[in-house]
Design a protein around this motif. Structure first.
Motif, PDB file in Angstrom:
ATOM      1  N   ILE A 231      84.631  61.562  46.574  1.00 19.68           N
ATOM      2  CA  ILE A 231      85.553  61.872  47.671  1.00 19.68           C
ATOM      3  C   ILE A 231      85.157  63.220  48.272  1.00 19.68           C
ATOM      4  O   ILE A 231      84.997  64.201  47.558  1.00 19.68           O
ATOM      5  CB  ILE A 231      87.015  61.952  47.168  1.00 19.68           C
ATOM      6  N   ILE A 232      84.991  63.233  49.577  1.00 22.12           N
ATOM      7  CA  ILE A 232      84.684  64.488  50.276  1.00 22.12           C
ATOM      8  C   ILE A 232      85.683  64.645  51.417  1.00 22.12           C
ATOM      9  O   ILE A 232      85.835  63.737  52.246  1.00 22.12           O
ATOM     10  CB  ILE A 232      83.241  64.485  50.837  1.00 22.12           C
ATOM     11  N   GLY A 233      86.374  65.789  51.414  1.00 25.12           N
ATOM     12  CA  GLY A 233      87.325  66.044  52.487  1.00 25.12           C
ATOM     13  C   GLY A 233      88.421  64.996  52.578  1.00 25.12           C
ATOM     14  O   GLY A 233      88.847  64.619  53.675  1.00 25.12           O
ATOM     15  N   GLY A 234      88.836  64.477  51.434  1.00 27.40           N
ATOM     16  CA  GLY A 234      89.960  63.524  51.428  1.00 27.40           C
ATOM     17  C   GLY A 234      89.612  62.111  51.806  1.00 27.40           C
ATOM     18  O   GLY A 234      90.502  61.285  52.034  1.00 27.40           O
ATOM     19  N   ALA A 235      88.302  61.819  51.899  1.00 30.31           N
ATOM     20  CA  ALA A 235      87.902  60.451  52.239  1.00 30.31           C
ATOM     21  C   ALA A 235      86.713  60.032  51.385  1.00 30.31           C
ATOM     22  O   ALA A 235      85.920  60.882  50.970  1.00 30.31           O
ATOM     23  CB  ALA A 235      87.543  60.347  53.719  1.00 30.31           C
ATOM     24  N   PRO A 236      86.575  58.749  51.121  1.00 33.08           N
ATOM     25  CA  PRO A 236      85.425  58.298  50.325  1.00 33.08           C
ATOM     26  C   PRO A 236      84.133  58.560  51.093  1.00 33.08           C
ATOM     27  O   PRO A 236      84.098  58.427  52.319  1.00 33.08           O
ATOM     28  CB  PRO A 236      85.640  56.786  50.179  1.00 33.08           C
ATOM     29  N   VAL A 237      83.088  58.922  50.390  1.00 33.99           N
ATOM     30  CA  VAL A 237      81.778  59.143  50.999  1.00 33.99           C
ATOM     31  C   VAL A 237      81.321  57.860  51.685  1.00 33.99           C
ATOM     32  O   VAL A 237      80.767  57.870  52.768  1.00 33.99           O
ATOM     33  CB  VAL A 237      80.763  59.572  49.914  1.00 33.99           C
ATOM     34  N   GLU A 251      95.648  59.967  44.266  1.00 34.39           N
ATOM     35  CA  GLU A 251      95.451  60.482  45.620  1.00 34.39           C
ATOM     36  C   GLU A 251      93.956  60.489  45.967  1.00 34.39           C
ATOM     37  O   GLU A 251      93.109  60.647  45.083  1.00 34.39           O
ATOM     38  CB  GLU A 251      95.987  61.922  45.627  1.00 34.39           C
ATOM     39  N   THR A 252      93.638  60.310  47.240  1.00 34.06           N
ATOM     40  CA  THR A 252      92.225  60.339  47.642  1.00 34.06           C
ATOM     41  C   THR A 252      91.795  61.775  47.889  1.00 34.06           C
ATOM     42  O   THR A 252      91.773  62.269  49.013  1.00 34.06           O
ATOM     43  CB  THR A 252      92.004  59.480  48.908  1.00 34.06           C
ATOM     44  N   SER A 253      91.506  62.473  46.790  1.00 36.06           N
ATOM     45  CA  SER A 253      90.994  63.848  46.910  1.00 36.06           C
ATOM     46  C   SER A 253      90.062  64.093  45.742  1.00 36.06           C
ATOM     47  O   SER A 253      90.175  63.453  44.685  1.00 36.06           O
ATOM     48  CB  SER A 253      92.143  64.868  46.889  1.00 36.06           C
ATOM     49  N   ALA A 254      89.135  65.008  45.949  1.00 34.12           N
ATOM     50  CA  ALA A 254      88.166  65.330  44.895  1.00 34.12           C
ATOM     51  C   ALA A 254      88.876  65.798  43.630  1.00 34.12           C
ATOM     52  O   ALA A 254      88.479  65.439  42.513  1.00 34.12           O
ATOM     53  CB  ALA A 254      87.204  66.407  45.400  1.00 34.12           C
ATOM     54  N   LEU A 266      85.796  64.722  31.098  1.00 33.22           N
ATOM     55  CA  LEU A 266      84.867  65.541  31.897  1.00 33.22           C
ATOM     56  C   LEU A 266      84.647  66.932  31.304  1.00 33.22           C
ATOM     57  O   LEU A 266      85.598  67.607  30.927  1.00 33.22           O
ATOM     58  CB  LEU A 266      85.412  65.712  33.321  1.00 33.22           C
ATOM     59  N   ASP A 267      83.381  67.333  31.292  1.00 34.84           N
ATOM     60  CA  ASP A 267      83.052  68.710  30.931  1.00 34.84           C
ATOM     61  C   ASP A 267      82.711  69.524  32.172  1.00 34.84           C
ATOM     62  O   ASP A 267      82.486  70.736  32.091  1.00 34.84           O
ATOM     63  CB  ASP A 267      81.873  68.723  29.949  1.00 34.84           C
ATOM     64  N   GLY A 268      82.612  68.848  33.285  1.00 41.27           N
ATOM     65  CA  GLY A 268      82.320  69.543  34.534  1.00 41.27           C
ATOM     66  C   GLY A 268      82.478  68.589  35.703  1.00 41.27           C
ATOM     67  O   GLY A 268      82.260  67.375  35.560  1.00 41.27           O
ATOM     68  N   TRP A 269      82.870  69.133  36.864  1.00 39.24           N
ATOM     69  CA  TRP A 269      83.135  68.294  38.033  1.00 39.24           C
ATOM     70  C   TRP A 269      82.559  68.982  39.249  1.00 39.24           C
ATOM     71  O   TRP A 269      82.826  70.163  39.493  1.00 39.24           O
ATOM     72  CB  TRP A 269      84.646  68.092  38.187  1.00 39.24           C
ATOM     73  N   LEU A 270      81.737  68.241  39.961  1.00 38.16           N
ATOM     74  CA  LEU A 270      81.163  68.801  41.177  1.00 38.16           C
ATOM     75  C   LEU A 270      81.893  68.252  42.384  1.00 38.16           C
ATOM     76  O   LEU A 270      82.053  67.032  42.519  1.00 38.16           O
ATOM     77  CB  LEU A 270      79.667  68.425  41.278  1.00 38.16           C
ATOM     78  N   VAL A 271      82.352  69.177  43.249  1.00 40.89           N
ATOM     79  CA  VAL A 271      82.962  68.755  44.509  1.00 40.89           C
ATOM     80  C   VAL A 271      82.050  69.225  45.637  1.00 40.89           C
ATOM     81  O   VAL A 271      81.193  70.101  45.431  1.00 40.89           O
ATOM     82  CB  VAL A 271      84.386  69.335  44.693  1.00 40.89           C
ATOM     83  N   ASP A 272      82.222  68.623  46.784  1.00 35.87           N
ATOM     84  CA  ASP A 272      81.393  69.034  47.926  1.00 35.87           C
ATOM     85  C   ASP A 272      81.783  70.454  48.362  1.00 35.87           C
ATOM     86  O   ASP A 272      82.934  70.871  48.184  1.00 35.87           O
ATOM     87  CB  ASP A 272      81.584  68.055  49.087  1.00 35.87           C
ATOM     88  N   GLU A 273      80.828  71.141  48.973  1.00 35.52           N
ATOM     89  CA  GLU A 273      81.105  72.531  49.375  1.00 35.52           C
ATOM     90  C   GLU A 273      82.288  72.615  50.350  1.00 35.52           C
ATOM     91  O   GLU A 273      83.011  73.593  50.370  1.00 35.52           O
ATOM     92  CB  GLU A 273      79.853  73.181  49.971  1.00 35.52           C
ATOM     93  N   SER A 274      82.501  71.520  51.100  1.00 38.40           N
ATOM     94  CA  SER A 274      83.642  71.534  52.027  1.00 38.40           C
ATOM     95  C   SER A 274      84.973  71.436  51.282  1.00 38.40           C
ATOM     96  O   SER A 274      86.034  71.684  51.841  1.00 38.40           O
ATOM     97  CB  SER A 274      83.525  70.360  53.012  1.00 38.40           C
ATOM     98  N   ASP A 275      84.911  71.059  49.994  1.00 42.99           N
ATOM     99  CA  ASP A 275      86.116  70.979  49.165  1.00 42.99           C
ATOM    100  C   ASP A 275      86.215  72.164  48.202  1.00 42.99           C
ATOM    101  O   ASP A 275      86.903  72.087  47.173  1.00 42.99           O
ATOM    102  CB  ASP A 275      86.117  69.676  48.360  1.00 42.99           C
ATOM    103  N   VAL A 282      91.058  72.099  40.159  1.00 43.48           N
ATOM    104  CA  VAL A 282      90.399  71.324  39.107  1.00 43.48           C
ATOM    105  C   VAL A 282      90.283  72.163  37.836  1.00 43.48           C
ATOM    106  O   VAL A 282      90.568  71.674  36.725  1.00 43.48           O
ATOM    107  CB  VAL A 282      89.002  70.841  39.582  1.00 43.48           C
ATOM    108  N   GLU A 283      89.904  73.414  37.993  1.00 44.03           N
ATOM    109  CA  GLU A 283      89.736  74.278  36.812  1.00 44.03           C
ATOM    110  C   GLU A 283      91.081  74.533  36.127  1.00 44.03           C
ATOM    111  O   GLU A 283      91.143  74.642  34.903  1.00 44.03           O
ATOM    112  CB  GLU A 283      89.053  75.586  37.203  1.00 44.03           C
ATOM    113  N   ALA A 284      92.141  74.584  36.959  1.00 45.95           N
ATOM    114  CA  ALA A 284      93.480  74.772  36.377  1.00 45.95           C
ATOM    115  C   ALA A 284      93.846  73.604  35.488  1.00 45.95           C
ATOM    116  O   ALA A 284      94.637  73.725  34.543  1.00 45.95           O
ATOM    117  CB  ALA A 284      94.511  74.926  37.497  1.00 45.95           C
ATOM    118  N   ALA A 285      93.232  72.426  35.767  1.00 40.56           N
ATOM    119  CA  ALA A 285      93.498  71.242  34.946  1.00 40.56           C
ATOM    120  C   ALA A 285      92.566  71.200  33.730  1.00 40.56           C
ATOM    121  O   ALA A 285      92.523  70.204  33.003  1.00 40.56           O
ATOM    122  CB  ALA A 285      93.325  69.971  35.787  1.00 40.56           C
ATOM    123  N   GLY A 286      91.815  72.304  33.533  1.00 43.66           N
ATOM    124  CA  GLY A 286      90.968  72.381  32.344  1.00 43.66           C
ATOM    125  C   GLY A 286      89.583  71.799  32.505  1.00 43.66           C
ATOM    126  O   GLY A 286      88.876  71.540  31.524  1.00 43.66           O
TER     127      GLY A 286
END
Lengths: 319, 319
Positions: A231-237, A251-254, A266-275, A282-286
């Motif tokens: 998901i990038i910017g609230g929409a599927p790629v 919800e449709t969000s990264a 997950l040990d790590g999550w990559l989001v797009d730079e626009s997100d 995400v980090e607050a969720a551990g």
């Protein structure tokens, strides 16, 4: 480096092509989704496995993302002339050959994993491709069509209805009694890195994780598990992942997809730079999170994403 | 007029096209040979039924005599790429569709006769086409290949080896326990005329007659039984009928084939005008015989042959 990737179709395949470029010499095992599999015209069709195989083997229709390059459709026309459906699922002549070979081997008693290996002997995808399970698992979608609730095959929902009818639930039929295909749990246990590419988190990666034992193995694995947001910017790629996310209450969000996978997995999550704004959430969720470019515009872009994922894995491993 | 024809592939189909032209308004039932049937790539292939269906339905490859017009061979190339054989049997993409539909219907539990009727709903051959039996019958040929005796499928002998290896015996495997398909015996009993077109007398018409009950029904039928010689001037009109005639100890001559069918079965035998010298020999064996042109050079020529056969039937009926 031993890398395990849980992959769906187009998104997974394109990421894998980048990953192969990024880690020349690495040993990549792909656990492929078979929840999209469908029996058509008496033949066993495995869209996600084939998309990975064709993409990595150089046979894919590049623009379309699925099916074969230079394809013809004689059989499809003939089927129509015979009045034999469904018409909404487009199988080309070359593609049919794959399904004929597969069906013949399955009929002769070989499990899907052995059949997939045999097909890959031709395509030489450069990865070890294993179906998530040799057992039949078929994702069905509980829909409401013309005011009536009806469970339909995922492909009917996705391809025939283009996900425009309401999806009330996603049901991976057969998943609860399926067992992982030979080699799946071993590959996960022995992996140095486990990657969740930007595939559909519900009907692709979610279905793989629904096979009893696989999610547990991923959670228990020594290797860091790094996911890339589809998901990038609230929409599927690409595709209509928002519809199936809604069906499972996500919800449709990264950030929401990261939460759906969970910090246990997950040990790590990559989001797009626009997100980048979602990183803190995400980090607050551990879940450690980074913002990097996630548009797979070409193989180089996909390779850069793969390198980011691998670097992130090194970073979380070092913590 | 109700006409029953026991037909093989190319020769039978071309004769039938002439017969249709000759008897507009007549009711033609074709009992088709299924001894040539073969399972390839997990699919049920019925070469003779399809040749009749395509020829009468306007889909045949005219020059070749079998297979579809405007055919492509993507699947065949793919099969080769997968290393899946046999390579010697040429199935086109359009043709594959027929076999896929047939196999799917058989798998769903329909007998071959019902499947054939369903396929003919598209092709509208203008005749009622019934397989000789719904049971599996497969002609095998006992050959000597590289000094070793070996029974091979008829198609392997015919298509792969082009009948160039010695044929020691022709074995219609399964024929002895097969039963005629629904409608076969009734059509024969109710026929006004029964025709044996210039099909292969051993592996086409012979196989049909080998299904218990069919030969007896033809012999017992009220209708005159008229055969047309597939041998002209000591050689087969087409194909390699001489090789399989030799395997059953029959000389390659118009008279010998008449004798092979026998006076019990035949009420009349047409030989080509160039074989007029054989008429006396055939009649001496108790089979009325006439010499007429038997080269099916075009539909008009085939129609003329059909008219000769029907006129001959009238003549022997009047005796």
């Amino acid at each position: 480096m031993r890398i395990v990737v849980l992959a769906g179709g187009i998104g997974g395949a394109r990421f894998l092509r980048g990953l192969k470029q990024a880690v020349e010499g690495g040993e990549i095992t792909v656990v492929g989704n078979t929840g999209d599999d469908i029996h058509l015209f008496g033949l066993k069709v495995c869209p996600d496995l084939d998309t990975v195989m064709y993409t990595l083997g150089g046979g894919i229709h590049e623009e379309q993302g699925w099916g074969r390059a230079g394809e013809s459709f004689s059989i499809k026309e003939e089927m129509k002339a015979y009045g034999v459906g469904p018409e909404w699922f487009g199988l080309g002549d070359k593609d049919f050959a794959t399904h004929i070979v597969r069906t013949q081997m399955l009929g002769a008693g070989y499990p899907l994993s052995a059949v997939t290996e045999a097909l890959c002997a031709r395509w030489q995808p450069g990865v070890r491709l294993i179906p998530m399970s040799d057992d039949r698992v078929e994702t069905h979608v509980l829909t409401e069509i013309d005011g009536e609730r009806k469970a339909v095959h995922f492909q009917e929902y996705w391809v025939k209805h283009h996900a425009t009818v309401p999806a009330l639930a996603i049901i991976p039929v057969g998943a609860e009694t399926a067992t992982p295909a030979p080699g799946v749990l071993e590959a996960i246990a022995e992996a140095d890195v486990i990657l969740l590419p930007p595939s559909n988190p519900v009907v692709s990666v979610g279905t793989i994780l629904a096979v009893p034992g696989i999610r547990q193995a991923v959670v228990a694995a020594q290797a860091p598990v790094i996911g890339l947001s589809p998901i990038i910017g609230g929409a599927p790629v690409r595709g209509m992942a928002d519809k199936v996310l809604a069906a499972v209450g996500v919800e449709t969000s990264a950030a929401a997809v990261a939460g759906h996978y969970g910090s246990e997995l997950l040990d790590g999550w990559l989001v797009d730079e626009s997100d980048a704004g979602a990183v803190a959430e995400v980090e607050a969720a551990g879940i450690p999170c980074r913002a990097v470019p996630l548009w797979m515009t070409d193989v180089d872009a996909s390779a850069a994403m793969a390198r980011e994922a691998l670097a992130f894995a090194e970073a979380v491993r070092a913590r």
